[in-house]
Write a protein that holds these residues in place. Structure first.
Motif: not given
Ligand SMILES: [Mg+2]
Ligand SMILES: Nc1ncnc2c1ncn2[C@@H]1O[C@H](COP(=O)(O)OP(=O)(O)OP(=O)(O)O)[C@@H](O)[C@H]1O
Lengths: 308, 320
Positions: B50, B90, B166-167
């Motif tokens: 991140t 996130q 991010d994810e």
């Molecule tokens: Mg992260």
């Protein structure tokens, strides 16, 4: 072989790895040497699919203030609407209560003092929204890391601050009208200058929103942001509602330093029989200048948070 | 001419906190990400993923090192990432109370789309990700996966040349996950969109990424195509065995494997040469031990094996 700390150590291979569940269209597989990179003494980059027309993309322009403001405003307005209706009542009840309370104390024939009380209570509604609620909102957004969302969109930061403020103001604005009209009737003031309410509320709103947002953004913790916002609102309350000539010397100085004072004075003048336009104009101009400055502070605060 | 680089990162270093609590979250990272590439960042919790992408978006200032986007240093043009890239963070608190359609529509407007274009783009992306049925519900009142998917929709709407995610698929079911993968590849193939995505998921890394950087404690410990990375670590295959009861210890094959296996209860994992593994499995499935065998699989090395071989800890990688 390729366990290296960067991207440049691998021998060129076609990028056919994975063979995952999805059909993939590799447009062109090439092993172009990247000779213009530092470190080109290392073997070339692993091959990657190259788009049909290589070249830097068209860079989208930043979004204009109007469109950005509108989008932020509409988004914030759509947030659980139910919670906003009580807001309308709380904001105006507080001010109406103060008007009723002071009615017993004040000499009704003193229209200057009466005008100031009504104007002070009206601006208090704006302060409640701008300082209290906005500081709280931006403090919470910052604490949750949620500002990233706005900061990664190509919009002017001022549009984020003002759009958010305007969405709260939509629910509080009727409160300013209720307070002003109720106060005028209660204290027997003229309603002819009431249209001045509009510029006063807008300018005071910009000014106090900027400050509220800056407080929320700069406070190290969200609880402190809420506290600071509430403190600010109390200051606006005391210095705005208590007539200037009854304040001690230090109070008068503080009153002059408080941006909302000029909004209060402009509106107070509107309730007088003969409106002094020069004074009103000057007060509004001061409001506008402080408003721009407050917004600039908020924008700097937002940028500071952006690149912490 | 050479490959157009969406990002060129050199010596990127970033520390969090100060004094004895300081964490070196990114340590001299070098990366080249080409235009039209789906680039992955794989690594365990706290590896600095991140931190890396927030610097790519201009949300964090590097302590040292440079980031250029399409040849321009982002320090000289701080608004460049916001104009060029769609970002999925996130956290999604900013959108929590908004209905899905409003969140997507207003985001499109903030990316400069006209009212009509924003409406069209909104309808298209909701359809593409299967969100049409929940379009009018606030994000806070969706399931975790639907909520994440709605946030992905806000990142994709408005077709930016770069996507930093991010994810994006954390918490999504396999169907939604595949819808996201397809949406990313569609954009890459049609318009040469560059995608940088963070993942913990080995299947995601192997099936959608053109290249992957493996991050561990702030360092890039490997960076290559998934296939090349796997080929690099070892030629061994992995034999997984699950026993339903205690395997017969006097069976020579069982005894051989028991000596090589890392065991986890009645689950054994053995790494060995392909021919030997095939051979052992053949003897197991035809011999006496077969009665005790519940399940088995023979697999080529995955990125997880790469990661383990490179010295990572496996705790955080998922495989579905
Ligand atoms: Mg992260
Ligand atoms: N604001 C912060 N203050 C102090 N330390 C931080 C901060 N943000 C991150 N860190 C630390 O920096 C390191 C890298 O964090 P980062 O969020 O980049 O990890 P990550 O790879 O994204 O992990 P995850 O998979 O859990 O999202 C971690 O050790 C983390 O504890």
């Amino acid at each position: 072989m390729t366990v290296v700390p960067d991207a440049r150590g691998a021998s060129p291979v076609p990028s056919t790895a994975g063979g995952g569940p999805l059909p993939r269209a590799v447009l062109a597989v090439s092993d172009l040497p990247v000779s213009d990179l530092p470190g080109s003494d290392l073997p070339a980059l692993p091959a990657v699919p190259v788009p049909v027309s290589p070249g830097a993309p068209w860079i989208p322009p930043a979004t204009g203030f109007g469109a950005a403001f509108g989008a932020v405003y509409r988004g914030q307005l759509a947030r659980s609407k139910v919670g906003r209706i009580p807001l309308l009542f709380v904001a105006s009840f507080q001010s109406v209560g103060i008007l009723v309370l002071l009615r017993g104390i004040l000499d009704v024939d003193n229209t200057t003092a009466a005008g100031q009380v009504v104007a002070g209570s009206t601006v208090l509604v704006v302060a409640f929204v701008a300082l209290n609620l906005l500081a709280q909102r931006f403090g919470a957004l910052r604490a949750a890391g949620a500002l990233d969302y706005y900061l990664t969109l190509p919009v002017p930061p001022a549009a984020v601050v003002l759009g958010t403020a305007a969405s709260y103001a939509t629910f509080a604005a009727p409160g300013t009208l209720i307070t002003a009209v109720f106060g005028s009737l209660l204290y027997g003031l003229s309603l002819s200058g009431l249209w001045l309410l509009l510029p006063v509320v807008v300018l005071a709103g910009v000014c106090l929103s900027g400050l509220g947002a800056a407080v929320g953004l700069l406070a190290p913790r969200p609880e402190l942001a809420t506290l600071a916002g509430q403190l600010g609102m109390s200051i606006v309350l005391f210095l705005g509602v208590i007539p200037a000539d009854r304040l001690p010397e230090v109070g008068r100085l503080a009153r002059d330093a408080l941006p909302s004072t000029y909004a209060v004075d402009a509106l107070a003048a509107a309730f007088q029989p003969g409106i002094d336009w020069a004074t009103v104009g000057t007060d509004l101009a001061v409001c506008a200048v402080v408003g721009v400055a407050a917004l600039a502070v908020a924008v700097i605060a937002l940028r500071r948070v952006a690149t912490s | 001419m050479g490959v157009v680089l969406s990002y060129a990162v050199r010596g990127l270093t970033r520390r969090h906190g100060a004094g004895e609590h300081a964490v070196l979250a990114n340590d001299r990272i070098d990366l080249d990400i080409s235009q039209g590439e789906v680039f992955g960042v794989l690594g365990p919790n706290g590896a600095g993923k991140t931190t890396l992408v927030r610097q790519l978006m201009g949300l964090l200032r590097p302590d040292a090192g440079t980031i250029t986007m399409f040849g321009q240093d982002v320090r000289d043009a701080p608004d460049l990432p916001a104009r060029l890239a769609g970002y999925l963070g996130q956290a999604d608190h900013a959108l929590a109370e908004l209905p899905v359609a409003t969140a997507v529509g207003t985001t499109a407007r903030m990316r400069g789309l006209s009212r009509a274009a924003a409406r069209t783009a909104r309808a298209a992306i909701l359809e593409e990700l299967g969100l049409t049925a929940v379009a009018n519900r606030p994000l806070a009142r969706l399931s975790g996966g639907q909520r994440r998917l709605a946030c992905v929709a806000t990142a994709l709407v408005g077709d930016r040349p770069v996507l930093i995610l991010d994810e994006p698929t954390t918490g999504l079911d396999p169907v939604a996950r595949r819808a996201v993968w397809a949406a990313l590849q569609r954009r890459r193939d049609a318009t040469g969109t560059t995608v940088v995505l963070i993942t913990h998921n080995v299947l995601e890394a192997e099936s959608v990424l053109d290249r992957v950087a493996v991050l561990e404690a702030g360092r890039v410990i490997a960076c290559d195509t998934p296939g090349q990375l796997k080929a690099s670590v070892s030629g061994d295959v992995r034999l997984d065995l699950a026993w339903r009861s205690e395997p017969p210890a006097d069976d020579p094959t069982v005894a051989l494997l028991a000596g090589l296996a890392t065991t986890n209860g009645r689950r054994w994992t053995v790494r060995m040469a392909p021919a030997a593994a095939r051979d052992a499995l053949g003897r197991l499935t035809t011999g006496a031990a077969f009665a005790a065998l519940d399940d088995f699989s023979l697999a080529t090395p995955s990125l997880e094996d790469v990661y383990l071989t490179l010295g990572g800890a496996s705790r955080d990688l998922e495989r579905t």
